[in-house]
Scaffold this motif. Structure first.
Motif: not given
Lengths: 345, 554
Positions: B455-461
């Protein structure tokens, strides 16, 4: 209450009681061959051990009854008493026993927790601290002009008021001491063995005492109280190490049978090295433990500062037990043998 | 007919107490007024109820259907009316209730129509399915669904079939008596097993303290048209354990963490073979079994009992006595204390052992371990119980695992011989359950962490993508403004204005977008954008699934 709901009838008390019973032939032989002094030593050590055990249990907040009746304190007391000179002064016996029970047993966590054999710790403390008193061995009765009665033994042990000359008349160097002293004076083994104290294999009287301990030990093995690995490996270690040295220089090293038939060896092999708490637990580990103790005994006797090395040898092997156990884990059912892989220590 | 036998390490010789119960003739227990039939009587998924409260059922009627591959059906043991479906106390040490179907019997014991199976003409898969639906599970105690064990699989041929008549637990004699009285039936069942597994070697292992059973099985085996070797094995506990019997008969050990089928051996209890014969040759589901009722009773005996019969009815039948202190299901070495004598007999109930203080005195208080290694000498798994105890007590579960905790079969030999009376097996069960709980927790937290990280990765992206898009748009606007000569005078200010205007327009568009809108009438650029977003979401979904799939729970 979980399964299993049945137990065989064994108990710690029963195990310890058999050990005590197996010591009786040795005690009887000691009385027969060296006079009744040992009975005083044994009683004094037993009383001290029980008192110390009770006091320590109370101090540690443990119930007294189950632990006093497990007889383990008495076993420690007897093993120490049988290792001490038969005419050792009372305070020596009390000090050794106190150290064994209070420090070596209870300060390590009590029954089952001591990493060193308590009796041998007591012995080591005494021989390091009081080497002179640790030589007051009663000579074999067959060599003594005026054997001591029970009362006389008591007055030696409690009063120590025996004139020096008389004390010298009843105490004697042990055969191991005699050998050691003789070798230091540059005599050959053959010359030393001509002294009256030496018998067929060991010392006069001493070899019979060793035989009595052997008898009790074999009974313990027959009853499956002890396993065969430790005594056999211990005796093999002594015999092989002494035999190896004797083979190369019979003049400077005692014969293997002489080393084997010392009472301390038989007592050590069957009663002390077999102490389950401080010994190795795996079958192969027991062999290594026993053999190492035997080997070290001869090394200490030959090159060490003390005439006998059983106690130090066993204590040193006690130190190695965690390592030995970790490296000698048997192959578990259905598990492939591990090859060259470090065991889970 | 002598076979070279091997021996396994360890084992103990507790008093057998077999003679108490194996001499009386076998009777069927009287029909109880009420049968309580648990839906979970086997290892695997519990059966699913297929009847309703108030429904009349016939003897042998399916009342709980097998649910999945590792499952087994349950049946009405007699005719009557279903009076309850819900939690009831079952034979488990925990005393926790489990789903059961209760039947008020009508006393008519009326069978449902049933017919033998022609197992030779059926496909193996169909036959196994039928056996699962007839509720067959191992009667030796583990109650593993038999149909699963009868599936050798393509990669695991089972050339050796071992029929376990060891019965090494003290007090229990139901297998002994079954072999004495139903040897032919047992071997009929063995014939079906041989058919399904394709076994070429069939061994029946019976402890040599059961000479009558050995004779009976040998004479029955002589009548068969295929070879069955009935072997007397030394009576030593736990010689009747599957792994130990395999080693005694073949000299092979089941590799740690594997099944006996991995070394081409399958083991069935004699009771299971008998139940299989009833199922195939009579079409009868598993609704009754032989149970030893023994211990502190007047007439210890073996009884043919309907599944679901309350245990106390059998104790009464055998003559209950003053001074009963408890009831065990199974033997004294591995049995389970029953929370209540009312609990029903289940497929796993081989013995009801009534306790008294004389027969089973309360266990003495434990003393510290003195490392005497009697436990290690007795351990049939060649473990070091004293070390496992030390690790379990210290909470050092990792080390306990390294010392092969999970190869412990919980036979109880170590506890039996311990001079310090330490309940060693309890410590191992505790350590095992702690390790299982921790592994479950770890799996759950790993999953949660992976999800969180993704989720963190997705938000960042998304943030990055948004910023890039905005920058690109602004760039385009600026280029557009630069190309427009009317705005060339104040490009910076105009560009800013244009950006603000664009933002306002976007906001308005967004506001308008909140209103429900017919997607069909979107302009093509919007349509394209939506498609793009959809494609991206699909990709993200695929990405999100990817790292989790190999994590599938075994």
């Amino acid at each position: 209450m979980p399964a299993p709901f049945v137990l065989d009838r064994s108990s710690v008390t029963q195990v310890m009681a058999w050990v005590l019973a197996a010591l009786l032939p040795g005690i009887a032989a000691s009385v027969w061959l060296f006079g009744p002094g040992i009975l005083i030593t044994l009683s004094l050590a037993t009383a001290t051990a029980l008192a110390a055990e009770a006091a320590m249990l109370k101090a540690r907040g443990y119930p007294a009854k189950p632990f006093l009746t497990d007889l383990s304190a008495i076993v420690t007391a007897w093993l120490l008493a049988l290792s001490l000179p038969t005419l050792a002064p009372w305070w020596l016996i009390v000090t050794g026993t106190l150290f064994a029970i209070v420090v070596a047993k209870h300060l390590y966590g009590g029954l089952g927790q001591n990493i060193f054999n308590p009796a041998m710790v007591g012995y080591a403390v005494l021989i390091v601290s009081f080497p002179v008193q640790m030589t007051q061995w009663a000579g074999p009765l067959s060599l003594t002009a005026t054997p001591l009665t029970l009362a006389q033994s008591a007055s030696v042990i409690f009063g120590g008021d025996l004139p020096k000359a008389m004390l010298d008349a009843v105490t004697m160097a042990t055969p191991l001491d005699a050998l050691r002293t003789g070798l230091l004076q540059q005599y050959t083994v053959d010359e030393i063995m001509t002294q009256p104290i030496f018998g067929h294999y060991g010392g006069i009287g001493f070899e019979w005492l060793a035989g009595a301990f052997l008898l009790g030990g074999l009974a313990l093995w027959a009853l499956r109280i002890i396993s065969w690995q430790v005594p056999l490996a211990f005796l093999a270690g002594i015999w092989l190490a002494a035999g190896f040295l004797h083979f190369f220089d019979a003049g400077r090293f005692g014969a293997p049978w002489f080393h084997l038939f010392a009472p301390s060896v038989m007592l050590g092999a069957f009663f002390i090295a077999t102490d389950p708490v401080s010994g190795a637990t795996t079958p192969r580990g027991k062999l290594i433990f026993g053999f190492g103790a035997g080997l070290l005994t001869i090394v200490i006797r030959t090159w060490g500062g003390y005439p006998d090395g059983v106690a130090f040898a066993i204590l040193l092997m006690n130190l190695a037990v965690p390592l030995i156990d970790a490296w000698t884990q048997p192959r578990v059912y259905g598990v492939a043998p591990r090859r060259g892989k470090e065991p889970p220590a | 007919m002598s076979r070279t036998l091997f021996s396994f390490k360890g084992g103990v010789h507790p008093p057998g107490h077999k003679a108490e119960s194996n001499t009386r003739p076998v009777h069927a227990a009287p029909l109880p007024k009420k049968l309580v039939i648990p839906l979970r009587q086997h290892i695997g998924t519990p059966a699913k109820p297929v009847v309703e409260v108030g429904e009349r059922v016939l003897k042998g009627q399916l009342i709980g259907a097998a649910d999945g591959y590792i499952s087994a059906a349950v049946h009405a043991s007699s005719s009557g009316v279903v009076s309850a479906i819900g939690p009831a106390v079952v034979p488990h040490a925990s005393g926790l209730p489990d789903e059961c179907i209760t039947i008020e019997t009508d006393g008519r014991d009326e069978w449902i129509a049933h017919a033998p199976l022609d197992y030779r003409t059926m496909t193996p898969a169909d036959l196994r399915l039928r056996l699962r639906d007839l509720g067959l599970a191992g009667l030796g105690g583990a109650v593993f669904p038999s149909a699963v064990k009868l599936d050798p699989g393509a990669t695991h041929p089972c050339p050796t079939l071992i029929v376990n008549g060891g019965e090494c637990e003290p007090w229990i004699t139901c297998d002994d008596v079954l072999m004495r009285t139903h040897a032919d039936d047992i071997l009929q069942g063995v014939a079906v097993m041989r058919h399904l597994l394709g076994s070429t070697e069939i061994l029946v292992g019976i402890e040599d303290n059961k000479p009558e059973a050995l004779d009976s099985m040998r004479s029955a085996a002589a009548k068969l048209d295929f070879a069955v070797e009935v072997v007397a094995v030394p009576a030593i506990y736990p010689g009747g354990g599957a792994k130990q019997l395999i080693e005694t008969l073949t000299g092979k050990q089941v590799p740690s963490g594997k099944l006996s089928t991995d070394i081409g051996i399958q083991v069935f209890n004699v009771g299971t073979a008998h139940a299989l014969a009833r199922a195939v040759h009579h079409g009868e589901p598993l609704i009754s079994r032989l149970v030893t009722v023994t211990g502190h009773v007047l007439r210890p005996q073996n009884v043919e009992v309907l599944i679901g019969t309350p245990m106390h009815a059998l104790i009464t039948l055998a003559g209950d006595r003053e001074g009963t202190t408890g009831v065990l299901m199974g033997g004294p070495m591995m049995g389970m204390p029953m929370p209540d004598p009312e609990v029903p007999v289940v497929k796993a109930t081989n013995c009801i052992l009534v306790q008294s203080n004389e027969l089973f005195p309360p266990l003495p208080k434990a003393l510290p371990c003195i490392r005497c290694t009697r436990c290690a000498d007795a351990c049939p798994a060649v473990l070091q119980p004293q070390e496992l105890f030390r690790f379990a007590k210290a909470g050092d579960f990792g080390r306990a695992q390294e010392y092969s905790l999970f190869d412990c079969i919980e036979c109880g030999c170590c506890s039996y011989v311990c001079p310090s009376h330490i309940p060693l097996v309890d410590f191992y069960r505790y350590a095992k359950s702690e390790i299982w709980a921790r592994e479950k927790e770890k799996r759950a937290s790993d999953l949660a962490r992976e999800r969180h990280e993704f989720r963190q990765f997705r938000l960042e992206r998304e943030k990055k993508e948004k910023a890039e898009k905005l920058a690109a748009k602004a760039q385009a606007k600026r280029a557009e403004l630069a190309a427009d000569p009317s705005a060339s005078g104040a490009p910076d200010a105009d560009a800013k204005k244009a950006l603000i205007a664009a933002a306002l327009a976007r906001a308005q568009a967004k506001k308008a977008g909140v209103e429900p809108k017919n997607v069909d009438h979107l302009p093509p650029d919007k349509q394209h954008e939506i498609e793009e977003i959809e494609a991206r979401r699909a990709k993200i979904r695929a990405l999100a699934r990817q790292p989790l799939e190999p994590e599938e729970n075994p």
